[in-house]
Design a protein around this motif. Structure first.
Motif, PDB file in Angstrom:
ATOM      1  N   ALA A  22       3.524  -1.413  -1.608  1.00 38.73           N
ATOM      2  CA  ALA A  22       3.935  -0.661  -0.423  1.00 38.73           C
ATOM      3  C   ALA A  22       4.666   0.624  -0.795  1.00 38.73           C
ATOM      4  CB  ALA A  22       4.818  -1.529   0.468  1.00 38.73           C
ATOM      5  N   PHE A  23       5.584   0.532  -1.753  1.00 35.89           N
ATOM      6  CA  PHE A  23       6.315   1.722  -2.180  1.00 35.89           C
ATOM      7  C   PHE A  23       5.383   2.729  -2.853  1.00 35.89           C
ATOM      8  CE2 PHE A  23      10.274  -1.018  -2.206  1.00 35.89           C
ATOM      9  CZ  PHE A  23      10.851  -0.365  -1.133  1.00 35.89           C
ATOM     10  N   GLY A  24       4.392   2.217  -3.592  1.00 39.97           N
ATOM     11  CA  GLY A  24       3.429   3.105  -4.225  1.00 39.97           C
ATOM     12  C   GLY A  24       2.595   3.853  -3.205  1.00 39.97           C
ATOM     13  N   GLU A  25       2.146   3.140  -2.175  1.00 37.93           N
ATOM     14  CA  GLU A  25       1.352   3.777  -1.132  1.00 37.93           C
ATOM     15  C   GLU A  25       2.204   4.738  -0.306  1.00 37.93           C
ATOM     16  OE1 GLU A  25      -1.178   1.436   1.267  1.00 37.93           O
ATOM     17  OE2 GLU A  25      -2.106   0.380  -0.411  1.00 37.93           O
ATOM     18  N   GLU A  26       3.475   4.401  -0.116  1.00 41.55           N
ATOM     19  CA  GLU A  26       4.361   5.309   0.594  1.00 41.55           C
ATOM     20  C   GLU A  26       4.480   6.634  -0.160  1.00 41.55           C
ATOM     21  OE1 GLU A  26       8.792   5.101   2.573  1.00 41.55           O
ATOM     22  OE2 GLU A  26       8.585   4.589   0.454  1.00 41.55           O
ATOM     23  N   GLN A  27       4.604   6.558  -1.471  1.00 41.50           N
ATOM     24  CA  GLN A  27       4.713   7.783  -2.268  1.00 41.50           C
ATOM     25  C   GLN A  27       3.432   8.605  -2.159  1.00 41.50           C
ATOM     26  OE1 GLN A  27       7.433   9.000  -3.794  1.00 41.50           O
ATOM     27  NE2 GLN A  27       6.167  10.819  -4.169  1.00 41.50           N
ATOM     28  N   GLU A  28       2.286   7.942  -2.181  1.00 41.26           N
ATOM     29  CA  GLU A  28       1.016   8.645  -2.016  1.00 41.26           C
ATOM     30  C   GLU A  28       0.943   9.294  -0.640  1.00 41.26           C
ATOM     31  OE1 GLU A  28      -2.115   5.912  -2.683  1.00 41.26           O
ATOM     32  OE2 GLU A  28      -1.635   5.552  -4.793  1.00 41.26           O
ATOM     33  N   LEU A  29       1.442   8.576   0.377  1.00 40.86           N
ATOM     34  CA  LEU A  29       1.429   9.104   1.740  1.00 40.86           C
ATOM     35  C   LEU A  29       2.314  10.340   1.846  1.00 40.86           C
ATOM     36  CD1 LEU A  29       0.404   8.658   4.633  1.00 40.86           C
ATOM     37  CD2 LEU A  29       2.390   7.196   5.038  1.00 40.86           C
ATOM     38  N   ILE A  30       3.464  10.299   1.201  1.00 37.48           N
ATOM     39  CA  ILE A  30       4.369  11.448   1.201  1.00 37.48           C
ATOM     40  C   ILE A  30       3.662  12.689   0.666  1.00 37.48           C
ATOM     41  CG2 ILE A  30       6.439  12.413   0.089  1.00 37.48           C
ATOM     42  CD1 ILE A  30       7.642   9.587   0.214  1.00 37.48           C
ATOM     43  N   GLU A  31       2.814  12.487  -0.333  1.00 34.56           N
ATOM     44  CA  GLU A  31       2.143  13.609  -0.996  1.00 34.56           C
ATOM     45  C   GLU A  31       0.957  14.154  -0.204  1.00 34.56           C
ATOM     46  OE1 GLU A  31       1.141  11.915  -4.742  1.00 34.56           O
ATOM     47  OE2 GLU A  31       3.224  11.808  -5.452  1.00 34.56           O
ATOM     48  N   THR A  32       0.433  13.377   0.724  1.00 26.85           N
ATOM     49  CA  THR A  32      -0.766  13.806   1.448  1.00 26.85           C
ATOM     50  C   THR A  32      -0.555  14.070   2.930  1.00 26.85           C
ATOM     51  OG1 THR A  32      -1.396  11.478   1.814  1.00 26.85           O
ATOM     52  CG2 THR A  32      -2.284  12.570  -0.144  1.00 26.85           C
ATOM     53  N   VAL A  33       0.491  13.512   3.511  1.00 27.48           N
ATOM     54  CA  VAL A  33       0.628  13.555   4.965  1.00 27.48           C
ATOM     55  C   VAL A  33       0.908  14.962   5.494  1.00 27.48           C
ATOM     56  CG1 VAL A  33       3.113  13.064   5.056  1.00 27.48           C
ATOM     57  CG2 VAL A  33       1.636  12.346   6.940  1.00 27.48           C
ATOM     58  N   CYS A  73      -6.744  13.059   9.265  1.00 26.34           N
ATOM     59  CA  CYS A  73      -5.582  12.260   9.671  1.00 26.34           C
ATOM     60  C   CYS A  73      -5.913  10.774   9.611  1.00 26.34           C
ATOM     61  CB  CYS A  73      -5.150  12.638  11.092  1.00 26.34           C
ATOM     62  SG  CYS A  73      -4.326  14.233  11.240  1.00 26.34           S
ATOM     63  N   GLY A  74      -7.097  10.412  10.111  1.00 27.74           N
ATOM     64  CA  GLY A  74      -7.496   9.018  10.095  1.00 27.74           C
ATOM     65  C   GLY A  74      -7.661   8.476   8.689  1.00 27.74           C
ATOM     66  N   THR A  75      -8.213   9.307   7.804  1.00 25.70           N
ATOM     67  CA  THR A  75      -8.399   8.888   6.413  1.00 25.70           C
ATOM     68  C   THR A  75      -7.066   8.674   5.720  1.00 25.70           C
ATOM     69  OG1 THR A  75     -10.513  10.056   6.244  1.00 25.70           O
ATOM     70  CG2 THR A  75      -9.365   9.548   4.184  1.00 25.70           C
ATOM     71  N   VAL A  76      -6.140   9.605   5.939  1.00 28.19           N
ATOM     72  CA  VAL A  76      -4.821   9.491   5.306  1.00 28.19           C
ATOM     73  C   VAL A  76      -4.103   8.232   5.795  1.00 28.19           C
ATOM     74  CG1 VAL A  76      -2.525  10.535   5.133  1.00 28.19           C
ATOM     75  CG2 VAL A  76      -4.561  11.958   4.879  1.00 28.19           C
ATOM     76  N   ALA A  77      -4.127   7.993   7.099  1.00 21.68           N
ATOM     77  CA  ALA A  77      -3.459   6.811   7.648  1.00 21.68           C
ATOM     78  C   ALA A  77      -4.137   5.526   7.189  1.00 21.68           C
ATOM     79  CB  ALA A  77      -3.440   6.880   9.167  1.00 21.68           C
ATOM     80  N   GLY A  78      -5.480   5.514   7.209  1.00 22.13           N
ATOM     81  CA  GLY A  78      -6.211   4.311   6.866  1.00 22.13           C
ATOM     82  C   GLY A  78      -6.200   3.969   5.391  1.00 22.13           C
ATOM     83  N   SER A  79      -5.858   4.945   4.562  1.00 20.38           N
ATOM     84  CA  SER A  79      -5.850   4.715   3.112  1.00 20.38           C
ATOM     85  C   SER A  79      -4.538   4.125   2.619  1.00 20.38           C
ATOM     86  CB  SER A  79      -6.126   6.035   2.374  1.00 20.38           C
ATOM     87  OG  SER A  79      -7.390   6.550   2.730  1.00 20.38           O
ATOM     88  N   HIS A  80      -3.605   3.923   3.538  1.00 16.38           N
ATOM     89  CA  HIS A  80      -2.286   3.429   3.129  1.00 16.38           C
ATOM     90  C   HIS A  80      -1.868   2.286   4.046  1.00 16.38           C
ATOM     91  CE1 HIS A  80      -2.627   7.650   1.796  1.00 16.38           C
ATOM     92  NE2 HIS A  80      -2.006   7.220   0.720  1.00 16.38           N
ATOM     93  N   ARG A  81      -2.668   1.230   4.045  1.00 15.90           N
ATOM     94  CA  ARG A  81      -2.457   0.102   4.948  1.00 15.90           C
ATOM     95  C   ARG A  81      -1.166  -0.657   4.661  1.00 15.90           C
ATOM     96  NH1 ARG A  81      -5.803   0.619   9.337  1.00 15.90           N
ATOM     97  NH2 ARG A  81      -7.928   1.116   8.697  1.00 15.90           N
ATOM     98  N   ALA A  82      -0.668  -0.542   3.440  1.00 14.37           N
ATOM     99  CA  ALA A  82       0.558  -1.272   3.100  1.00 14.37           C
ATOM    100  C   ALA A  82       1.792  -0.625   3.710  1.00 14.37           C
ATOM    101  CB  ALA A  82       0.719  -1.355   1.581  1.00 14.37           C
ATOM    102  N   VAL A  83       1.651   0.619   4.173  1.00  7.38           N
ATOM    103  CA  VAL A  83       2.768   1.303   4.822  1.00  7.38           C
ATOM    104  C   VAL A  83       2.790   0.882   6.285  1.00  7.38           C
ATOM    105  CG1 VAL A  83       3.822   3.523   5.371  1.00  7.38           C
ATOM    106  CG2 VAL A  83       2.552   3.242   3.236  1.00  7.38           C
ATOM    107  N   HIS A  84       3.940   0.442   6.769  1.00  6.99           N
ATOM    108  CA  HIS A  84       4.043  -0.094   8.127  1.00  6.99           C
ATOM    109  C   HIS A  84       3.701   0.977   9.168  1.00  6.99           C
ATOM    110  CE1 HIS A  84       5.734  -2.095  11.669  1.00  6.99           C
ATOM    111  NE2 HIS A  84       5.602  -3.209  10.972  1.00  6.99           N
ATOM    112  N   PRO A  85       3.001   0.607  10.255  1.00 11.24           N
ATOM    113  CA  PRO A  85       2.628   1.579  11.293  1.00 11.24           C
ATOM    114  C   PRO A  85       3.819   2.305  11.914  1.00 11.24           C
ATOM    115  CG  PRO A  85       1.392  -0.449  11.569  1.00 11.24           C
ATOM    116  CD  PRO A  85       2.412  -0.723  10.508  1.00 11.24           C
ATOM    117  N   SER A  86       5.014   1.711  11.871  1.00 17.80           N
ATOM    118  CA  SER A  86       6.186   2.359  12.460  1.00 17.80           C
ATOM    119  C   SER A  86       6.877   3.322  11.489  1.00 17.80           C
ATOM    120  CB  SER A  86       7.197   1.301  12.930  1.00 17.80           C
ATOM    121  OG  SER A  86       7.719   0.575  11.824  1.00 17.80           O
TER     122      SER A  86
END
Length: 206
Positions: A22-33, A73-86
């Motif tokens: 989850a923390f790994g995917e969060e970091q990836e999300l930070i870099e792409t969002v 947007c959909g790809t970025v959100a869908g690629s990080h399922r371990a990150v909570h929707p909230s």
């Protein structure tokens, strides 16, 4: 111990390995969002400008860019399922996508494609509703951002002729204004009062 303590909000408990993912995917999300949100915002601005100028060709081009932005947007959100929707980053994506869908719906309505417009507004409303509710559950205090989200959501429901839902959003927005605007600096107080009166007037027209 093989897992962390359960979350106070959702009650979910993660193993150490799941937390690491989850923390790994969060970091990836930070870099792409941020790029995805910026692309959606630029696309929304282009669509709005085309509508204001009543330029059909420009609207068509802007719409194509908007569809690509929504897909990103959909790809970025869908690629990080371990990150909570909230998570605030996921909610930021949802709000950007919602705003873009809203202006696309306006364009479709202007072109008399009302069924497609309602479909677009409906998706936008669901996205913004879910993001707004998740954000308030995570931090249940009134904020300027929540006020803006509620007014925007009310506008979507008004487009969809959902009067009861629109009134509820605007009523919640007024309550949030009353809870926060007393503390604004004197130079902004008149502007805040005018905004509150404007929302109340919009409610009265429904």
């Amino acid at each position: 111990m093989t897992s962390l303590a359960p979350c106070r909000c959702c009650g979910k408990s993660l193993t150490f390995e799941e937390a690491k993912v989850a923390f790994g995917e969060e970091q990836e999300l930070i870099e792409t969002v941020s790029g995805a949100i910026r692309e959606a915002q630029i696309a929304a601005g282009s669509v709005s400008m085309a509508l204001e100028q009543r330029d059909g060709k420009a609207f068509g081009e802007a719409s194509e860019a908007a569809i690509k932005a929504l897909a990103r947007c959909g790809t970025v959100a869908g690629s990080h399922r371990a990150v909570h929707p909230s998570h605030h980053l996921v909610m930021g994506l949802a709000k950007a996508a919602s705003a873009l869908r809203a202006v696309l719906g306006d364009g479709l309505a202007a072109g008399q494609r009302l069924d497609k417009a309602r479909e677009m507004w409906g998706i936008a409303a669901r996205e913004l509703q879910e993001a707004t509710e998740s954000q308030f559950e995570a931090l249940p205090v009134p904020t300027d951002g929540r006020i803006g989200d509620l007014i925007g959501l009310g506008g979507l429901y008004r487009r969809l002729n959902k009067t009861a839902e629109c009134k509820k959003c605007l009523s919640d927005a007024v309550d949030a204004m009353k809870a926060t605007y007393w503390s604004v600096e004197p130079s902004r107080r008149a502007q805040s009062e005018d905004m509150q009166l404007g929302v109340a007037a919009a409610m009265a027209e429904l």
